[in-house]
Design a protein around this motif. Structure first.
Motif, mmCIF file in Angstrom:
data_model
loop_
_atom_site.group_PDB
_atom_site.id
_atom_site.type_symbol
_atom_site.label_atom_id
_atom_site.label_comp_id
_atom_site.label_asym_id
_atom_site.label_seq_id
_atom_site.Cartn_x
_atom_site.Cartn_y
_atom_site.Cartn_z
ATOM 1 N N GLN A 131 1.807 6.894 -6.589
ATOM 2 C CA GLN A 131 0.390 7.684 -7.488
ATOM 3 C C GLN A 131 1.488 8.650 -6.870
ATOM 4 O O GLN A 131 0.640 10.097 -8.286
ATOM 5 N N LEU A 132 1.420 9.201 -6.331
ATOM 6 C CA LEU A 132 1.914 10.687 -5.546
ATOM 7 C C LEU A 132 3.082 11.200 -6.348
ATOM 8 O O LEU A 132 3.144 11.929 -6.841
ATOM 9 N N ALA A 133 3.691 10.325 -6.653
ATOM 10 C CA ALA A 133 5.257 10.995 -7.627
ATOM 11 C C ALA A 133 5.051 10.809 -9.197
ATOM 12 O O ALA A 133 5.485 12.560 -9.369
ATOM 13 N N ALA A 134 3.535 10.506 -9.804
ATOM 14 C CA ALA A 134 3.009 10.793 -11.089
ATOM 15 C C ALA A 134 2.133 11.539 -10.916
ATOM 16 O O ALA A 134 2.140 12.155 -12.097
ATOM 17 N N THR A 135 1.738 12.223 -9.387
ATOM 18 C CA THR A 135 0.667 13.521 -9.685
ATOM 19 C C THR A 135 1.592 15.123 -9.520
ATOM 20 O O THR A 135 1.598 15.763 -9.472
ATOM 21 N N GLY A 136 3.301 14.470 -8.882
ATOM 22 C CA GLY A 136 3.517 15.916 -8.274
ATOM 23 C C GLY A 136 3.902 16.515 -9.002
ATOM 24 O O GLY A 136 4.806 16.292 -10.499
ATOM 25 N N GLU A 137 4.853 17.800 -9.127
ATOM 26 C CA GLU A 137 4.936 18.741 -9.809
ATOM 27 C C GLU A 137 6.645 17.901 -9.808
ATOM 28 O O GLU A 137 7.508 17.843 -9.226
ATOM 29 N N LYS A 138 7.253 17.905 -11.070
ATOM 30 C CA LYS A 138 8.880 17.107 -11.308
ATOM 31 C C LYS A 138 8.706 15.913 -10.421
ATOM 32 O O LYS A 138 9.974 15.991 -9.849
ATOM 33 N N GLY A 139 7.841 15.090 -9.720
ATOM 34 C CA GLY A 139 8.076 14.183 -9.373
ATOM 35 C C GLY A 139 8.621 14.314 -7.667
ATOM 36 O O GLY A 139 8.593 13.059 -7.284
ATOM 37 N N GLN A 140 7.915 15.148 -7.453
ATOM 38 C CA GLN A 140 7.984 15.907 -6.086
ATOM 39 C C GLN A 140 7.251 15.058 -4.976
ATOM 40 O O GLN A 140 6.034 15.826 -5.691
ATOM 41 N N VAL A 141 7.304 14.729 -3.790
ATOM 42 C CA VAL A 141 6.753 13.558 -2.973
ATOM 43 C C VAL A 141 7.115 14.329 -1.862
ATOM 44 O O VAL A 141 7.953 14.668 -1.295
ATOM 45 N N GLU A 164 12.361 9.077 -8.124
ATOM 46 C CA GLU A 164 11.977 8.563 -8.844
ATOM 47 C C GLU A 164 11.445 6.753 -9.467
ATOM 48 O O GLU A 164 12.114 6.189 -7.864
ATOM 49 N N GLN A 165 10.694 5.778 -10.163
ATOM 50 C CA GLN A 165 11.508 4.424 -9.787
ATOM 51 C C GLN A 165 12.564 3.764 -10.163
ATOM 52 O O GLN A 165 13.049 4.848 -10.987
ATOM 53 N N ARG A 166 12.554 2.974 -9.001
ATOM 54 C CA ARG A 166 14.030 2.354 -9.318
ATOM 55 C C ARG A 166 14.139 1.046 -10.532
ATOM 56 O O ARG A 166 12.981 0.574 -10.753
ATOM 57 N N ALA A 167 15.128 1.193 -11.172
ATOM 58 C CA ALA A 167 14.996 -0.068 -12.500
ATOM 59 C C ALA A 167 14.816 -1.326 -11.860
ATOM 60 O O ALA A 167 15.674 -1.511 -10.713
ATOM 61 N N GLU A 168 14.184 -1.834 -12.294
ATOM 62 C CA GLU A 168 14.216 -3.412 -11.770
ATOM 63 C C GLU A 168 15.453 -4.647 -11.905
ATOM 64 O O GLU A 168 16.577 -3.846 -13.000
ATOM 65 N N LYS A 177 11.874 -0.679 -4.813
ATOM 66 C CA LYS A 177 10.894 0.333 -6.145
ATOM 67 C C LYS A 177 11.367 0.814 -6.186
ATOM 68 O O LYS A 177 11.210 2.148 -6.989
ATOM 69 N N HIS A 178 11.698 2.570 -5.186
ATOM 70 C CA HIS A 178 11.890 3.699 -5.345
ATOM 71 C C HIS A 178 13.436 4.528 -4.631
ATOM 72 O O HIS A 178 14.201 3.548 -4.335
ATOM 73 N N HIS A 179 14.102 5.634 -6.269
ATOM 74 C CA HIS A 179 15.057 5.940 -6.553
ATOM 75 C C HIS A 179 14.965 8.085 -5.602
ATOM 76 O O HIS A 179 13.487 8.323 -5.947
ATOM 77 N N PHE A 180 14.692 7.967 -4.537
ATOM 78 C CA PHE A 180 14.811 9.724 -3.503
ATOM 79 C C PHE A 180 15.647 10.553 -4.323
ATOM 80 O O PHE A 180 17.412 10.560 -4.154
ATOM 81 N N VAL A 181 15.581 11.503 -4.605
ATOM 82 C CA VAL A 181 16.809 12.569 -5.131
ATOM 83 C C VAL A 181 16.133 14.283 -4.987
ATOM 84 O O VAL A 181 15.318 14.024 -4.565
ATOM 85 N N VAL A 182 17.239 14.950 -4.724
ATOM 86 C CA VAL A 182 17.160 16.385 -4.037
ATOM 87 C C VAL A 182 15.833 17.090 -5.210
ATOM 88 O O VAL A 182 16.843 17.831 -6.251
ATOM 89 N N ASP A 216 0.727 -0.861 0.158
ATOM 90 C CA ASP A 216 -0.226 -0.062 -0.040
ATOM 91 C C ASP A 216 0.795 1.395 0.051
ATOM 92 O O ASP A 216 0.533 1.794 -1.092
ATOM 93 N N LEU A 217 1.665 1.150 0.792
ATOM 94 C CA LEU A 217 1.894 2.548 1.187
ATOM 95 C C LEU A 217 3.354 2.263 -0.549
ATOM 96 O O LEU A 217 3.742 3.753 -0.686
ATOM 97 N N SER A 218 3.606 2.020 -0.827
ATOM 98 C CA SER A 218 4.522 1.446 -2.534
ATOM 99 C C SER A 218 3.875 2.447 -3.757
ATOM 100 O O SER A 218 3.834 2.765 -4.437
#
Length: 506
Positions: A164-174, A502-506, A469-474, A157-159
Motif C-alpha cells: 500500500q505504501l509503495a502504491a501511494t508513495g512518490e515513484k514507489g518510494q517508501v 516494486e512487486q516481485r514477479a511470481e 513478494k517485493h524487490h528493493f531498488v535505490v 500485515d507487513l507485506s
C-alpha cells in the motif's frame, strides 16, 4: 566587599570541583597500566562521554591509537576509572573465564523509584542467576516454535502495508524505518505483552505511540545511562519512572491488566506473559527472598519492557540496513529472494523449519549486525579486586571494564575491508578463521543475550517475508552513503531508510 567574597567563594568551589574530579587521576599510573590523557575532553579520550560523538564511536580514538601496542588501556569516565580491553583473549577472560569476578554490568537497581530497573540486564549475583535460570527455557527451540505462529501472522500485515505504501508513495518510494518499527512493535506487543497492537494497520495505535515516547528522547536516555554508571546517586536524581513517567505507567498498568484478565478468564497463550505467569505459580512457596526474584506483575513488566527496549530499534535498524545493502547489491538480493522462495516451496510456506534452513538470509542479518551493530560497548564491573594477567596490577571495585564491540567488528585485522558488506564472512569456514570474541552483537559468556535466537528468527522472518513478494531498488530519496544520527544510542540513519519498492514477479 561582597563582590570579592563571592568571587573568592566561586574560585574555592571551582577549585574543589577540580580537585574532586581529578584527585585520583594517577589511578592507572600507580598500577603501571598504560593510560590515555585523563584531562583531555577530545582526542584519544573523549572524556568517556559522547561529546559530539556517536555513542558507539567514542572509543574509536583509543582503539585506533592503542590497539596494536597494548592488550588494555586505562581511561576515565568522568572521574571513574575505566579499563578498555583491546585484545580478544582479554575480552574472553572478562566475559567468560573470569565471569565470577566480572559478572556485573555496573547498572544499579532501585526497586522503589525505578521498578523497570529490576530486570535481567541490571541484576547481579544470586538474584540474576535465579532469574536467568528461570527465563532461559523461554527461548529454547521448542518454545520459539510455539511462539512462531504469533509472529508469522504479522508477516501478511507487513507485506500488505508495504504494498500500500509503495502504491501511494512518490515513484514507489517508501521510508522503511517507520514501517519496520511498527512491525517490531507488533511482534514485541504480541509476544512480550500478549496484546494485539495493530501498529502496522494504524500508525497512531496507543502501543506504538508509547514506544516512541522513549526513543524520541534518546539523548536523555544516553545521558542518564552514562551518569548512572558514573555514580548510583544519579538513579535517584534522574529516576526513569519520572523521566519517562507516561511510558513507565503505561507498561506497568498494561502488564497488570493483562495478567488479571487472563487469570479471571482462564486464558492461556503461547507467549512470554504466559510463561512468566507459569514461573510465578511455580514459585509461590519459595521462601528465600534474599536470592529469589518474586514474579510480580511489576517484575513481569520489567522483563517485558527490557524485551521491548532491546528489541525494537535494534530489530528495525538491522533489517533496514540489510534492505539498504541489498538494494545496493541487486545480485545478492536476487540470490536471497531465490533462497526464500525455494525453501518456502520445500516446506509449504514461511514456516519455522523454512526459516531455520535459510542460511544466506541469516548471514545477511549477521553481517548487518557486524557493520551496523546496535551494541557499541559492553560494560562489566568487578565485584572484587582482580590482578591483571602477567602483571602485579590490581583493579578494584571502583573500576569499570569497557569492551569496544563496534571497533573490533570494524577492525581490518579481523574483518578485511570492514566497510564492505559481505555475508560470506559468516560461512562456517570464515568464522573458524577468526577469534570468536571479535564479533559480539549479542555479547558472550554466561551473560550473552538470552533472546538471541528469538531476535535472529524475527529478523529472518521479517526480511524473508518482504523479499518473497517485493524487490528493493535505490530511489531518488535513497542516501547511498548513510549518515547516522549521533543522538541515537546505536547506528540509526538520519531521515530513515528510503527505498523504491516494486512487486516481485511470481
Amino acid at each position: 566587599m561582597l563582590v570579592t567574597a563571592v568571587l573568592a567563594l566561586t574560585a574555592a568551589l571551582v577549585a574543589f570541583v577540580c580537585v574532586y574530579m581529578s584527585w585520583h587521576f594517577d589511578y592507572w599510573k600507580k598500577r603501571g597500566i598504560p593510560s590515555v590523557n585523563a584531562l583531555s575532553l577530545t582526542g584519544d579520550r573523549g572524556g568517556g562521554l559522547p561529546f559530539n560523538k556517536s555513542f558507539w564511536k567514542i572509543l574509536d580514538p583509543i582503539y585506533n591509537k592503542y590497539k596494536k601496542q597494548h592488550a588494555y588501556v586505562g581511561m576515565f569516565q568522568a572521574r571513574r576509572p575505566v579499563l578498555v580491553v583491546l585484545d580478544p583473549e582479554m575480552v574472553k577472560m572478562v566475559l567468560t573465564k573470569e565471569f565470577s569476578t566480572f559478572h556485573g554490568r555496573g547498572q544499579p537497581i532501585d526497586e522503589e523509584n525505578d521498578p523497570m530497573s529490576l530486570n535481567l540486564f541490571n541484576l547481579e549475583g544470586p538474584r540474576w542467576k535465579n532469574l536467568r535460570s528461570k527465563l532461559s527455557p523461554t527461548f529454547t527451540s521448542g518454545k520459539l516454535k510455539l511462539m512462531f505462529p504469533l509472529m508469522a501472522d504479522l508477516t501478511d500485515d507487513l507485506s500488505g502495508a508495504l504494498t500500500q505504501l509503495a502504491a501511494t508513495g512518490e515513484k514507489g518510494q517508501v521510508e522503511m524505518k517507520d514501517l519496520l518499527l511498527r512491525y517490531a512493535t507488533d511482534v514485541i506487543g504480541t509476544v512480550a505483552f500478549g496484546i494485539e497492537c495493530n501498529s502496522l494497520k494504524n500508525d497512531k495505535a496507543e502501543f506504538h505511540t508509547m514506544t516512541r515516547e522513549v526513543f524520541n528522547r534518546n539523548l536523555l536516555f544516553i545521558i542518564r545511562f552514562f551518569l548512572v554508571s558514573v555514580h548510583p546517586i544519579f538513579m535517584k536524581l534522574m529516576p526513569f519512572k519520572k523521566l519517562f513517567s507516561k511510558c513507565t505507567n503505561f507498561f506497568l498498568n498494561l502488564m497488570k491488566d493483562t495478567v488479571e484478565y487472563r487469570e479471571e478468564n482462564k486464558i492461556e497463550r503461547n507467549d512470554f506473559v504466559n510463561l512468566m505467569m507459569q514461573l510465578r505459580d511455580q514459585d509461590r512457596h519459595v521462601t528465600d527472598r534474599l536470592n529469589h526474584i518474586e514474579m510480580t506483575s511489576d517484575v513481569m513488566a520489567a522483563q517485558a519492557f527490557l524485551f521491548f527496549i532491546a528489541g525494537l530499534d535494534s530489530i528495525a535498524n538491522t533489517v533496514g540496513f540489510s534492505l539498504h545493502e541489498l538494494a545496493l547489491n541487486p545480485e545478492l538480493q536476487q540470490r536471497a529472494a531465490e533462497e526464500v522462495r525455494a525453501l518456502k516451496a520445500k516446506h509449504g510456506g514461511l514456516t519455522y523449519e523454512a526459516l531455520r534452513d535459510m542460511d544466506l538470509i541469516e548471514r545477511i542479518i549477521r553481517e548487518s549486525l557486524r557493520k551496523w551493530g546496535p551494541v557499541g560497548i559492553l560494560t562489566r564491573e568487578p565485584k572484587e579486586p582482580f590482578q591483571l594477567p602477567e602483571t602485579k596490577a590490581v583493579v578494584d571495585k571502583t573500576c569499570m571494564v569497557w569492551i569496544p564491540v563496534f571497533q573490533m567488528a570494524h577492525d581490518p585485522e579481523y574483518f578485511p575491508d570492514p566497510e564492505r558488506f559481505d555475508p560470506e564472512r559468516f560461512t562456517e569456514e570464515s568464522k573458524a578463521q577468526r577469534h570468536p570474541y571479535t564479533y559480539l552483537p549479542f555479547g558472550e559468556g554466561p551473560r550473552f543475550c538470552i533472546a538471541e535466537r528469538f531476535a535472529i528468527l524475527e529478523m529472518k522472518l521479517c526480511l524473508a517475508g518482504m523479499l518473497d513478494k517485493h524487490h528493493f531498488v535505490v530511489g531518488d530519496k535513497t542516501a547511498v552513503e548513510i549518515e547516522t544520527d549521533s543522538r541515537s544510542f546505536s547506528p540509526t540513519p538520519k531521515g530513515g531508510f528510503w527505498l523504491r519498492v516494486e512487486q516481485r514477479a511470481e
